[in-house]
Motif scaffolding. Sequence first.
Motif, mmCIF file in Angstrom:
data_model
loop_
_atom_site.group_PDB
_atom_site.id
_atom_site.type_symbol
_atom_site.label_atom_id
_atom_site.label_comp_id
_atom_site.label_asym_id
_atom_site.label_seq_id
_atom_site.Cartn_x
_atom_site.Cartn_y
_atom_site.Cartn_z
ATOM 1 N N SER A 1 0.816 -1.226 0.000
ATOM 2 C CA SER A 1 0.000 0.000 0.000
ATOM 3 C C SER A 1 0.844 1.269 0.000
ATOM 4 O O SER A 1 0.349 2.350 -0.351
ATOM 5 N N LYS A 2 2.112 1.153 0.381
ATOM 6 C CA LYS A 2 2.974 2.344 0.423
ATOM 7 C C LYS A 2 3.165 2.958 -0.962
ATOM 8 O O LYS A 2 3.466 4.148 -1.076
ATOM 9 N N SER A 3 2.974 2.147 -1.996
ATOM 10 C CA SER A 3 3.163 2.648 -3.368
ATOM 11 C C SER A 3 1.831 3.080 -3.998
ATOM 12 O O SER A 3 1.795 3.428 -5.176
ATOM 13 N N ILE A 4 0.748 3.066 -3.190
ATOM 14 C CA ILE A 4 -0.570 3.446 -3.691
ATOM 15 C C ILE A 4 -1.029 4.699 -2.962
ATOM 16 O O ILE A 4 -0.943 4.776 -1.733
ATOM 17 N N LYS A 5 -1.527 5.663 -3.684
ATOM 18 C CA LYS A 5 -1.931 6.922 -3.072
ATOM 19 C C LYS A 5 -3.242 6.786 -2.296
ATOM 20 O O LYS A 5 -4.149 6.065 -2.712
ATOM 21 N N ASN A 6 -3.307 7.496 -1.172
ATOM 22 C CA ASN A 6 -4.544 7.681 -0.412
ATOM 23 C C ASN A 6 -5.178 6.378 0.077
ATOM 24 O O ASN A 6 -6.404 6.219 0.078
ATOM 25 N N VAL A 7 -4.338 5.455 0.524
ATOM 26 C CA VAL A 7 -4.851 4.225 1.114
ATOM 27 C C VAL A 7 -4.614 4.281 2.624
ATOM 28 O O VAL A 7 -3.487 4.436 3.082
ATOM 29 N N THR A 8 -5.691 4.153 3.401
ATOM 30 C CA THR A 8 -5.586 4.215 4.859
ATOM 31 C C THR A 8 -5.569 2.812 5.460
ATOM 32 O O THR A 8 -5.899 1.824 4.787
ATOM 33 N N LEU A 9 -5.190 2.733 6.729
ATOM 34 C CA LEU A 9 -5.229 1.450 7.420
ATOM 35 C C LEU A 9 -6.653 0.916 7.488
ATOM 36 O O LEU A 9 -6.883 -0.299 7.391
ATOM 37 N N SER A 10 -7.613 1.816 7.642
ATOM 38 C CA SER A 10 -9.018 1.398 7.671
ATOM 39 C C SER A 10 -9.434 0.793 6.337
ATOM 40 O O SER A 10 -10.193 -0.187 6.291
ATOM 41 N N ASP A 11 -8.923 1.361 5.245
ATOM 42 C CA ASP A 11 -9.208 0.795 3.917
ATOM 43 C C ASP A 11 -8.668 -0.634 3.819
ATOM 44 O O ASP A 11 -9.352 -1.543 3.335
ATOM 45 N N LEU A 12 -7.439 -0.816 4.288
ATOM 46 C CA LEU A 12 -6.817 -2.137 4.211
ATOM 47 C C LEU A 12 -7.531 -3.138 5.117
ATOM 48 O O LEU A 12 -7.707 -4.310 4.757
ATOM 49 N N ALA A 13 -7.927 -2.685 6.310
ATOM 50 C CA ALA A 13 -8.623 -3.573 7.237
ATOM 51 C C ALA A 13 -9.959 -4.034 6.662
ATOM 52 O O ALA A 13 -10.330 -5.207 6.781
ATOM 53 N N GLU A 14 -10.671 -3.117 6.036
ATOM 54 C CA GLU A 14 -11.954 -3.465 5.414
ATOM 55 C C GLU A 14 -11.741 -4.469 4.287
ATOM 56 O O GLU A 14 -12.516 -5.428 4.138
ATOM 57 N N LEU A 15 -10.693 -4.279 3.528
ATOM 58 C CA LEU A 15 -10.380 -5.192 2.428
ATOM 59 C C LEU A 15 -9.912 -6.542 2.958
ATOM 60 O O LEU A 15 -10.310 -7.602 2.462
ATOM 61 N N GLY A 16 -9.102 -6.496 4.000
ATOM 62 C CA GLY A 16 -8.475 -7.713 4.510
ATOM 63 C C GLY A 16 -9.394 -8.645 5.261
ATOM 64 O O GLY A 16 -9.062 -9.816 5.473
ATOM 65 N N LYS A 17 -10.572 -8.166 5.666
ATOM 66 C CA LYS A 17 -11.474 -9.012 6.447
ATOM 67 C C LYS A 17 -11.921 -10.242 5.666
ATOM 68 O O LYS A 17 -12.315 -11.256 6.262
ATOM 69 N N ASP A 18 -11.853 -10.175 4.337
ATOM 70 C CA ASP A 18 -12.261 -11.318 3.518
ATOM 71 C C ASP A 18 -11.197 -12.415 3.463
ATOM 72 O O ASP A 18 -11.473 -13.517 2.991
ATOM 73 N N ILE A 19 -9.978 -12.096 3.930
ATOM 74 C CA ILE A 19 -8.909 -13.099 3.933
ATOM 75 C C ILE A 19 -8.960 -13.928 5.209
ATOM 76 O O ILE A 19 -8.815 -15.143 5.188
ATOM 77 N N GLY A 20 -9.143 -13.248 6.335
ATOM 78 C CA GLY A 20 -9.164 -13.936 7.625
ATOM 79 C C GLY A 20 -9.621 -13.013 8.728
ATOM 80 O O GLY A 20 -9.455 -11.789 8.638
ATOM 81 N N ALA A 21 -10.192 -13.586 9.788
ATOM 82 C CA ALA A 21 -10.787 -12.796 10.860
ATOM 83 C C ALA A 21 -9.763 -11.952 11.616
ATOM 84 O O ALA A 21 -10.108 -10.906 12.180
ATOM 85 N N ASP A 22 -8.499 -12.391 11.653
ATOM 86 C CA ASP A 22 -7.473 -11.648 12.398
ATOM 87 C C ASP A 22 -6.766 -10.586 11.559
ATOM 88 O O ASP A 22 -5.986 -9.795 12.093
ATOM 89 N N VAL A 23 -7.005 -10.571 10.251
ATOM 90 C CA VAL A 23 -6.275 -9.655 9.385
ATOM 91 C C VAL A 23 -6.553 -8.181 9.716
ATOM 92 O O VAL A 23 -5.606 -7.388 9.788
ATOM 93 N N PRO A 24 -7.808 -7.760 9.926
ATOM 94 C CA PRO A 24 -8.025 -6.345 10.273
ATOM 95 C C PRO A 24 -7.250 -5.907 11.511
ATOM 96 O O PRO A 24 -6.651 -4.825 11.537
ATOM 97 N N PHE A 25 -7.239 -6.755 12.556
ATOM 98 C CA PHE A 25 -6.462 -6.425 13.753
ATOM 99 C C PHE A 25 -4.981 -6.296 13.412
ATOM 100 O O PHE A 25 -4.304 -5.360 13.857
ATOM 101 N N CYS A 26 -4.467 -7.242 12.650
ATOM 102 C CA CYS A 26 -3.042 -7.229 12.310
ATOM 103 C C CYS A 26 -2.666 -6.041 11.424
ATOM 104 O O CYS A 26 -1.528 -5.571 11.462
ATOM 105 N N ILE A 27 -3.605 -5.547 10.642
ATOM 106 C CA ILE A 27 -3.362 -4.343 9.842
ATOM 107 C C ILE A 27 -3.057 -3.159 10.755
ATOM 108 O O ILE A 27 -2.126 -2.387 10.522
ATOM 109 N N HIS A 28 -3.826 -3.022 11.830
ATOM 110 C CA HIS A 28 -3.695 -1.857 12.713
ATOM 111 C C HIS A 28 -2.529 -1.966 13.693
ATOM 112 O O HIS A 28 -2.035 -0.946 14.176
ATOM 113 N N GLU A 29 -2.129 -3.201 14.041
ATOM 114 C CA GLU A 29 -0.992 -3.407 14.954
ATOM 115 C C GLU A 29 -1.164 -2.657 16.274
ATOM 116 O O GLU A 29 -0.205 -2.124 16.830
#
Length: 286
Positions: free
Chosen positions: A113-141
């Motif tokens: 995501s560092k190479s993509i403009k205007n992507v927030t941790l919340s954006d990644l967490a919302e996207l990542g929830k479809d991979i696994g239940a712990d991914v949103p938490f791990c996004i935020h650290e």
Amino acid sequence: MIRKAYAKLNLAIDVLGRREDGYHYVDMVSIPLDLHDFLEISELNSRYETFITADDVSLVCDESNLVHKAFVLMKNHYNLNKSYRIQIYKMIPTQAGLAGGSSDAACLMRAISKSIKNVTLSDLAELGKDIGADVPFCIHESSARVQGVGEKLDLIENNLKFYVLIVKPTMGLATSEVYKLYDEIGQDKKPDIPALVDILNKNPKEKDIAPLLYNGLRKTATTLCPDIQNILDKMKELGLVACEMSGSGSACFALSSDSKKLEAAAKVFNKLGYKTFITHIHHKEN
């Protein structure tokens, strides 16, 4: 680039019910640990396909790997045309309830995501929830109360200074198998999640936090892996009061402000043939 993927520890888990799709509603308190894997991510010429390798030969690196799923998700969602070589260096034990796979997936998503403009941790967490239940938490650290099926996070500000002893039995546990049996036998009691959230803001001592540590999956996990109870009993015998199992197991943990006490306990468990780790709670730099 080299990035750290931090392990997750569950201080308490309350399982609230099961959805029709098999996912379970939970209410839990999770904290990040300094114990971490490394991901070495190198961009390749676009004519090559992305591939994943690991220093742990037991780790499957095909399309079922969460890191691969995370890459495909990012590629499709953001229309990426880049390819990568992703090398995973494992320190977080697998099938332990420490979210090693989810953390690796989240780490890759954050890095790309560092190479993509205007992507927030919340954006990644919302996207990542479809991979696994712990991914949103791990996004935020960050420490958080986690609800829903893992997608609802209320971050918890704290300054916990505990050292953490992790003890893992030889037998690992698959999350799906633990939840499958949970649906048959349930849990013995309900943890007081609001009280635990409240006390985390007050710099508690072990004796203060100990009564609030409860994992609703422990009854199921110990049925599948009785050694979990043996470890927890031994921890209490060694004078460690703030102990519980993390996630769906099979790793157990003890919190203490006394690192020497945990080091002495680790030696005992090592002699008994268990794998041990001593780490501490991870706090993001401001």
